[in-house]
Design a protein around this motif. Structure first.
Motif, mmCIF file in Angstrom:
data_model
loop_
_atom_site.group_PDB
_atom_site.id
_atom_site.type_symbol
_atom_site.label_atom_id
_atom_site.label_comp_id
_atom_site.label_asym_id
_atom_site.label_seq_id
_atom_site.Cartn_x
_atom_site.Cartn_y
_atom_site.Cartn_z
ATOM 1 N N PRO A 1 -34.403 27.147 26.881
ATOM 2 C CA PRO A 1 -33.564 25.944 26.841
ATOM 3 C C PRO A 1 -32.127 26.305 26.458
ATOM 4 O O PRO A 1 -31.894 27.107 25.568
ATOM 5 C CB PRO A 1 -34.220 25.092 25.739
ATOM 6 C CG PRO A 1 -35.633 25.574 25.677
ATOM 7 C CD PRO A 1 -35.584 27.031 26.020
ATOM 8 N N GLY A 2 -31.179 25.731 27.200
ATOM 9 C CA GLY A 2 -29.779 26.007 26.899
ATOM 10 C C GLY A 2 -29.225 27.211 27.630
ATOM 11 O O GLY A 2 -28.021 27.470 27.597
ATOM 12 N N CYS A 3 -30.108 27.980 28.297
ATOM 13 C CA CYS A 3 -29.661 29.155 29.050
ATOM 14 C C CYS A 3 -29.625 28.827 30.543
ATOM 15 O O CYS A 3 -30.354 27.958 31.010
ATOM 16 C CB CYS A 3 -30.600 30.333 28.813
ATOM 17 S SG CYS A 3 -30.587 30.933 27.115
ATOM 18 N N THR B 1 -28.786 28.153 41.377
ATOM 19 C CA THR B 1 -28.632 27.411 40.119
ATOM 20 C C THR B 1 -27.498 28.000 39.285
ATOM 21 O O THR B 1 -26.669 27.264 38.721
ATOM 22 C CB THR B 1 -29.947 27.462 39.314
ATOM 23 O OG1 THR B 1 -31.012 26.987 40.135
ATOM 24 C CG2 THR B 1 -29.861 26.628 38.044
ATOM 25 N N TRP B 2 -27.475 29.310 39.194
ATOM 26 C CA TRP B 2 -26.448 30.020 38.417
ATOM 27 C C TRP B 2 -25.053 29.710 38.960
ATOM 28 O O TRP B 2 -24.130 29.357 38.206
ATOM 29 C CB TRP B 2 -26.746 31.521 38.522
ATOM 30 C CG TRP B 2 -25.971 32.438 37.625
ATOM 31 C CD1 TRP B 2 -24.932 32.124 36.802
ATOM 32 C CD2 TRP B 2 -26.190 33.851 37.470
ATOM 33 N NE1 TRP B 2 -24.485 33.259 36.150
ATOM 34 C CE2 TRP B 2 -25.241 34.320 36.537
ATOM 35 C CE3 TRP B 2 -27.096 34.742 38.036
ATOM 36 C CZ2 TRP B 2 -25.177 35.667 36.162
ATOM 37 C CZ3 TRP B 2 -27.032 36.083 37.657
ATOM 38 C CH2 TRP B 2 -26.084 36.544 36.727
ATOM 39 N N ILE B 3 -24.892 29.807 40.280
ATOM 40 C CA ILE B 3 -23.592 29.533 40.904
ATOM 41 C C ILE B 3 -23.161 28.099 40.631
ATOM 42 O O ILE B 3 -22.033 27.849 40.182
ATOM 43 C CB ILE B 3 -23.661 29.794 42.430
ATOM 44 C CG1 ILE B 3 -23.868 31.289 42.707
ATOM 45 C CG2 ILE B 3 -22.390 29.294 43.124
ATOM 46 C CD1 ILE B 3 -24.275 31.603 44.152
#
Length: 226
Positions: free
Chosen positions: A202-204, A211-213
């Motif tokens: 959670p939070g990462c 998703t990262w982009i």
């Protein structure tokens, strides 16, 4: 003098080693039991000592090698010396620190980037991709981003873990930093599905490239895709 210093430091590292820390580290492929905060504190006390760093590296001990990377003078290593060190650095933490703390600051970084990326050893190749990711973010001029995306699209799905992770990071970085390539980078990530189901705390941010982009672009204020 240097030998005495190495033996003294090795004794201190042995005193800092903790079985529980080692147990945790071994789950990630590392084989030392020294808390990294304590290792950094020791490095701060020792300050920069290039010959001591070389002596510690030569022991082959992972904790000693991590310490060596913190107290060395990155620009003092020759190109072939760095190449040899990378090939000896078989644990993930030593490998990562060598690339990030030493090679990236070396005048030989670009030459090694090109050589390593083409190396048949996937762990060595992953270092080349890590250096490429650094250039994608900081010095993209002269890089063939389309060619990098072609290679990632063709090879990332079946690449060994360490190399796959490094290629995925490069894919994400291209999508984050270069709006004109963003749609393609996201599309490649979605088609290949690499790290889609990677467990994320959670939070990462998920390492799944689409998703990262999207998350990093949102944080940067949403530079639109070209």
């Amino acid at each position: 003098m240097a030998e005495t210093a190495v033996s003294e430091v090795m004794a201190e590292l042995a005193g800092l080693a903790d079985p529980k820390t080692r147990e945790v580290n071994e789950k990630h492929g590392d084989d030392h039991g020294v808390n990294l905060g304590k290792l950094r504190a020791l490095a701060k006390r020792l300050k920069t000592q290039q010959e001591l760093a070389r002596g510690l590296w030569a022991t082959g001990d992972s904790a000693a090698r991590l310490l060596a990377l913190l107290i060395c003078r990155p620009k003092a290593f020759g190109r072939d010396e760095l190449d040899g060190m990378l090939r000896e650095a078989r644990t993930p933490k030593v490998h990562d620190w060598l690339v990030n703390y030493v090679v990236k600051k070396s005048p030989h970084a670009e030459e090694l980037r090109v050589a390593w990326a083409a190396d048949p050893d996937p762990v060595v190749a992953s270092a080349g991709w890590a250096l490429t990711t650094e250039r994608v973010a900081k010095k993209p001029a002269g890089l063939d981003l389309t060619g990098l995306l072609d290679t990632i699209e063709a090879e990332m799905r079946d690449a060994p873990d360490r190399l796959q992770w490094a290629m995925n990071h490069c894919l994400a970085q291209i999508g984050i930093e270069h709006p004109e390539h963003r749609a393609r980078a996201i599309g490649i990530g979605e088609r290949l599905g690499v790290l889609k189901d990677y467990p994320t705390s959670p939070g990462c941010t998920s390492p799944f490239a689409p998703t990262w982009i999207s998350e990093m672009v949102r944080r940067q204020g949403g530079k639109t895709a070209g």
